[in-house]
Design a protein around this motif. Sequence first.
Motif, PDB file in Angstrom:
ATOM      1  N   PRO A   1      42.017  43.792  87.427  1.00  0.00           N
ATOM      2  CA  PRO A   1      42.356  43.866  89.256  1.00  0.00           C
ATOM      3  C   PRO A   1      42.959  44.251  89.795  1.00  0.00           C
ATOM      4  O   PRO A   1      44.384  44.573  89.043  1.00  0.00           O
ATOM      5  CB  PRO A   1      42.771  41.459  88.894  1.00  0.00           C
ATOM      6  CG  PRO A   1      42.056  41.499  87.793  1.00  0.00           C
ATOM      7  CD  PRO A   1      43.094  42.647  86.517  1.00  0.00           C
ATOM      8  N   SER A   2      42.908  44.532  90.933  1.00  0.00           N
ATOM      9  CA  SER A   2      43.922  44.987  92.119  1.00  0.00           C
ATOM     10  C   SER A   2      45.218  44.918  92.493  1.00  0.00           C
ATOM     11  O   SER A   2      45.720  43.652  92.250  1.00  0.00           O
ATOM     12  CB  SER A   2      43.451  44.860  93.021  1.00  0.00           C
ATOM     13  OG  SER A   2      43.923  46.246  94.273  1.00  0.00           O
ATOM     14  N   GLY A   3      46.274  46.037  91.674  1.00  0.00           N
ATOM     15  CA  GLY A   3      47.367  45.382  92.117  1.00  0.00           C
ATOM     16  C   GLY A   3      47.479  45.449  90.392  1.00  0.00           C
ATOM     17  O   GLY A   3      48.922  44.665  90.904  1.00  0.00           O
ATOM     18  N   SER A   4      47.029  45.015  89.438  1.00  0.00           N
ATOM     19  CA  SER A   4      47.809  44.829  88.269  1.00  0.00           C
ATOM     20  C   SER A   4      47.622  45.841  87.429  1.00  0.00           C
ATOM     21  O   SER A   4      47.413  46.721  87.482  1.00  0.00           O
ATOM     22  CB  SER A   4      46.661  44.133  87.857  1.00  0.00           C
ATOM     23  OG  SER A   4      45.742  44.166  87.818  1.00  0.00           O
ATOM     24  N   GLN A   5      48.782  46.079  85.961  1.00  0.00           N
ATOM     25  CA  GLN A   5      48.342  46.751  85.641  1.00  0.00           C
ATOM     26  C   GLN A   5      47.834  46.641  84.280  1.00  0.00           C
ATOM     27  O   GLN A   5      48.298  45.443  83.711  1.00  0.00           O
ATOM     28  CB  GLN A   5      49.847  47.510  84.958  1.00  0.00           C
ATOM     29  CG  GLN A   5      50.820  46.724  85.020  1.00  0.00           C
ATOM     30  CD  GLN A   5      52.387  47.523  84.794  1.00  0.00           C
ATOM     31  OE1 GLN A   5      52.213  48.527  85.434  1.00  0.00           O
ATOM     32  NE2 GLN A   5      53.470  46.264  85.016  1.00  0.00           N
ATOM     33  N   CYS A   6      47.284  47.671  83.466  1.00  0.00           N
ATOM     34  CA  CYS A   6      47.060  47.645  81.864  1.00  0.00           C
ATOM     35  C   CYS A   6      47.995  47.955  80.716  1.00  0.00           C
ATOM     36  O   CYS A   6      48.774  48.968  80.887  1.00  0.00           O
ATOM     37  CB  CYS A   6      45.640  48.347  81.470  1.00  0.00           C
ATOM     38  SG  CYS A   6      44.948  47.620  79.294  1.00  0.00           S
TER      39      CYS A   6
END
Length: 294
Positions: free
Chosen positions: A25-30
Motif C-alpha cells: 500500500p502507498s506509504g509502506s515498504q516491501c
Amino acid sequence: MAQLCYDCGSFSACADGCSPTKPCPSGSQCVQTRQMCLTCPCPQSRCEAPACVDVDGDGYLPQQCQGIPGGDCAPFDPTVHPGVRESCTNGKDDDCNGLIDMADPACGRLCGPAPSCGSTLDCTLGSTSCGSSGCCEGCPVLSPPLCMMGSCISPPAPNPDTGCMLDIRCIPCGVCPAVVAPVCAQLGRGDARTFQNRCHATTGGATVIHEGACVSGEGLSCTPTGPGCVSGTYCRDACPECDADLRRCTKEGACVNDLDCPAGGPTPAPITCSNGAQAPMRCVNNACVRVCAP
C-alpha cells in the motif's frame, strides 16, 4: 498487502506478500523476511509501515512508535485501532489490547440470559446465531416455498456463516427408492445437507461427501487460525479452484478432493511405485488413499 502465488510443489497457494509487480500500500515498504519455511505457502516478503506514519489514516500510529495517539496493531487496517469495540467473532484484535474475540473481557458482558459466544458453534445450531456483540441471538423463522411439479424441497441445513437455517429451496427430484440410507452431500459451495439416500442427493444436484448423515456442525465456516470445528470434524478447503478462503467443517476421514488428504484422519501408509517414487495421496470415493500413477 498483496496476495502472491507460491509454488508448493503439487499445487500452488496464495499468501500475503509483496513484489515489484504487486507492491505494498502507498506509504509502506516491501521487506524480505528470510524466514525458514516449515509449511506452504510461505511468504518471503511482507509490507511494513515506515516508522511513525499513520498509513491507514485511522488516527493512530503503529505500536512501536512513541507518540499520542499510538498503539495501532494493524497499521494497514483502518478498522482496527485502540478504542474500537471488539467485534467478538471476526478473529481480530479489533481494539489492539492483545486479546482476540471472546478472550477480550469486552465480549459477552451484556448477554443477559443468552449465552456468550465466540463462534457459531457456541450457540444452538438452527435456532440461535452468534451476533457481533458476542451473544447468541435468535434466528429468523423461515417459511418453506411452494415447489413446482418435478421439484422437491431440499433438506434443511444450517447457514455456513451464521448457523441459522438456510432458506429451504426447490431442487430437481426424480423417482428414487424409498430406502433410508442417509448420505451427507454438498449442495453448492460447502453447503452440507443430509439426504435420505444417494439417489436423492445426486438427483438434487448434490455431491456426496460421505455415507451417513452429516455430523453436528458439518458444513459450517471455519478457519485454521480462527473458529475451528467440533470434535470429529476437520477444516477443509471446500472449493480450492475458486476461493482459498472458503473453508468448511467436514467429518474426519471424508474428503472431496485430493487437497483434503489426509482429511483429519490417519495418513495412509507409504507406497513405493514401480518407478521407485512414493505414491501421492489422492481422494478416491471420498476417502484418502495412496495411488501410483498409471
